[in-house]
Design an enzyme around this catalytic site. Sequence first.
Site, PDB file in Angstrom:
ATOM      1  N   GLU A 168     -18.514   7.899  -4.079  1.00  0.00           N
ATOM      2  CA  GLU A 168     -17.263   8.660  -4.059  1.00  0.00           C
ATOM      3  C   GLU A 168     -17.233   9.665  -5.208  1.00  0.00           C
ATOM      4  OE1 GLU A 168     -13.471   6.759  -5.452  1.00  0.00           O
ATOM      5  OE2 GLU A 168     -12.903   6.979  -3.347  1.00  0.00           O
ATOM      6  N   ASP A 170       0.613  11.190  -0.132  1.00  0.00           N
ATOM      7  CA  ASP A 170      -0.408  12.234  -0.037  1.00  0.00           C
ATOM      8  C   ASP A 170      -1.753  11.626   0.330  1.00  0.00           C
ATOM      9  OD1 ASP A 170      -0.740  10.941  -2.578  1.00  0.00           O
ATOM     10  OD2 ASP A 170      -1.909  12.655  -3.255  1.00  0.00           O
ATOM     11  N   GLU A 198      -3.086   8.819  -1.655  1.00  0.00           N
ATOM     12  CA  GLU A 198      -2.335   7.557  -1.532  1.00  0.00           C
ATOM     13  C   GLU A 198      -1.517   7.229  -2.768  1.00  0.00           C
ATOM     14  OE1 GLU A 198      -6.086   5.071  -0.500  1.00  0.00           O
ATOM     15  OE2 GLU A 198      -4.899   5.035   1.329  1.00  0.00           O
ATOM     16  N   GLU A 199      -1.087   8.253  -3.477  1.00  0.00           N
ATOM     17  CA  GLU A 199      -0.423   7.993  -4.750  1.00  0.00           C
ATOM     18  C   GLU A 199       1.014   8.483  -4.820  1.00  0.00           C
ATOM     19  OE1 GLU A 199      -4.341   8.234  -7.641  1.00  0.00           O
ATOM     20  OE2 GLU A 199      -3.274  10.079  -7.179  1.00  0.00           O
ATOM     21  N   TRP A 201       0.856  -1.201   0.000  1.00  0.00           N
ATOM     22  CA  TRP A 201       0.000   0.000   0.000  1.00  0.00           C
ATOM     23  C   TRP A 201       0.882   1.237   0.000  1.00  0.00           C
ATOM     24  CZ3 TRP A 201      -4.803  -0.728  -1.297  1.00  0.00           C
ATOM     25  CH2 TRP A 201      -5.704   0.340  -1.229  1.00  0.00           C
TER      26      TRP A 201
HETATM   27  C1  NOJ Z   1      -5.394   4.654  -6.649  1.00  0.00           C
HETATM   28  C2  NOJ Z   1      -6.268   5.741  -6.147  1.00  0.00           C
HETATM   29  O1  NOJ Z   1      -6.067   6.927  -6.832  1.00  0.00           O
HETATM   30  C3  NOJ Z   1      -6.097   5.906  -4.705  1.00  0.00           C
HETATM   31  O2  NOJ Z   1      -6.738   7.029  -4.218  1.00  0.00           O
HETATM   32  C4  NOJ Z   1      -6.545   4.659  -4.059  1.00  0.00           C
HETATM   33  O3  NOJ Z   1      -6.590   4.791  -2.676  1.00  0.00           O
HETATM   34  C5  NOJ Z   1      -5.649   3.543  -4.500  1.00  0.00           C
HETATM   35  N1  NOJ Z   1      -5.580   3.450  -5.930  1.00  0.00           N
HETATM   36  C6  NOJ Z   1      -6.087   2.208  -3.956  1.00  0.00           C
HETATM   37  O4  NOJ Z   1      -7.367   1.891  -4.407  1.00  0.00           O
HETATM   38  C1  NOJ Z   2      -9.224   6.738  -1.844  1.00  0.00           C
HETATM   39  C2  NOJ Z   2      -8.922   8.144  -1.507  1.00  0.00           C
HETATM   40  O1  NOJ Z   2      -8.000   8.645  -2.432  1.00  0.00           O
HETATM   41  C3  NOJ Z   2      -8.386   8.260  -0.107  1.00  0.00           C
HETATM   42  O2  NOJ Z   2      -8.186   9.607   0.227  1.00  0.00           O
HETATM   43  C4  NOJ Z   2      -9.345   7.650   0.889  1.00  0.00           C
HETATM   44  O3  NOJ Z   2      -8.775   7.668   2.154  1.00  0.00           O
HETATM   45  C5  NOJ Z   2      -9.695   6.235   0.495  1.00  0.00           C
HETATM   46  N1  NOJ Z   2     -10.103   6.150  -0.887  1.00  0.00           N
HETATM   47  C6  NOJ Z   2     -10.814   5.678   1.371  1.00  0.00           C
HETATM   48  O4  NOJ Z   2     -11.967   6.458   1.233  1.00  0.00           O
END
Ligand code: NOJ
Ligand code: NOJ
Length: 477
Positions: free
Chosen positions: A431, A199, A202-203, A143
């Site tokens: 979302e 960030d 999560e990227e 992750w």
């Molecule tokens: C890419 C997404 O942009 C990100 O926000 C997400 O949490 C991860 N993949 C995992 O699903």
């Molecule tokens: C993807 C989003 O980019 C992230 O900010 C969020 O924490 C997770 N999804 C779970 O909602």
Amino acid sequence: MKLATVLHSLGLTGSVLDFSKTIISVDTYIAKETPVAKSRLLANIGPDGDKSHGALAGIVIASPSTKNPDYLYTWTRDSALVFKLLIEDFVSGDDPSLRGLIDAYISVEATIQQTPNPSGPAGKGGLGEPKFNIDGSAFTDPWGRPQRDGPALRATAMMQYAEWLLKTGNSSYVKRSLWPIIQLDLDYVATSWRQPTFDLWEEINSESFFTAVVQHRSLREGSSLAVKLQQHAESLKYNAQADGVLCFMQSFWNPDRAYMRANTGGGRSGLDSNTVLASIHTFDPSAGCDTATFQPCSDRALSNLKKYVDSFRRVYALNKGVRTPDPVATGRYPEDVYFGGNPWYLATLAVAEQLYDALLTWHTLRAITVTPISQHFFTQFAPGISPGTYRADSNSTSSTYSHLSAAIRAHADGFLAVVARHTPPDGGLAEQFDKASGAPASAVDLTWSYAAALTAFRARKGGSSGAWGAKGLDVVC
Ligand code: NOJ
Ligand code: NOJ
């Protein structure tokens, strides 16, 4: 008499008429959506939430969606943002029934803090772990980790509760039980804010504006809570680190393009709702239009907002033909490809919220100041306006101040109207919504989407989560 005729007889013309039309439909939307958002948000919290079976007490699931995407996990960030709202609802007296859930959140997060995980050891580096299984166990697959905004946001939520407990005579519980939990998160922030982080999306593993601003806020709040608990050395330590973060925050500003860059890495434009979320989640209604803390009405935050919004005009078919400054659907960032790259409910709601926050501060100051940096934002509503301070004049509804505040409120309402238009009849908020059809996309019932709707609605009524110490800070670099 028709509304149009009434307004006409009052000398209110064209654009004001559109404004009132927007208000009527947005009011209806808010009245309908508020109870839906609240009950669906609660449905995503264990152990009794209708959609969160298997989640421990106090655990917030991100969404009940189990595939494409699988969001049946608990994220520290999402959970903290949700509980920040619930704690504010509780301490303001709006919803006394929430206390049990808040206590459950605190105790389950205390356990999670002590759960060893791939980000590091219990109570230390492991605090930066972004997500856990809904039974509280560690998630061990690859992750984007660590994500250092989580502990800061969690501390902020818990400190709001701690302050209330102190005011209501519960200081021994705060000292003995709550403060040690908060302190772990604050110490983590104080010692690691200079290190790279993924960030909030999560990227990107670099340094991130949202993360820095929420860290800054948590350290200031921690410093002032520490004083109340006679922890003077801790207070000084948090404040000294906060000075460092505040200085660092300034480096994200791009003076040539007049917007805040979201991340130091990533190779994108840097236009990102990261920065809009940063502004609304560190709004302090007593701080005026302070630039250093990027208050919603600061010239930098307004310029940034316009650049961010305009970056979506061409990327979504849904926004086609909607000309500046008319409100459009916005997403995380224009280059986004996640689920094809769509508008997000929480991103579009955040635009409205920043504007309502700005209006609240202007109303308090009884003045709107236009600077060379924010001039292009204000020109959208008052062509040809020059830098200066425009004061509210109680004798006149035709002043520049009145004109601007009415137009900006209508503008904010327009973003809510975009969300309203793409909310399905049952009020569910996913979302994202599809960039071409506007149909809900990605995770259904995203808990954070509901929280974002509720805070935007509150801001429209002039509500906020209150002061946190942003007033009068000097940037010491
Ligand atoms: C890419 C997404 O942009 C990100 O926000 C997400 O949490 C991860 N993949 C995992 O699903
Ligand atoms: C993807 C989003 O980019 C992230 O900010 C969020 O924490 C997770 N999804 C779970 O909602």
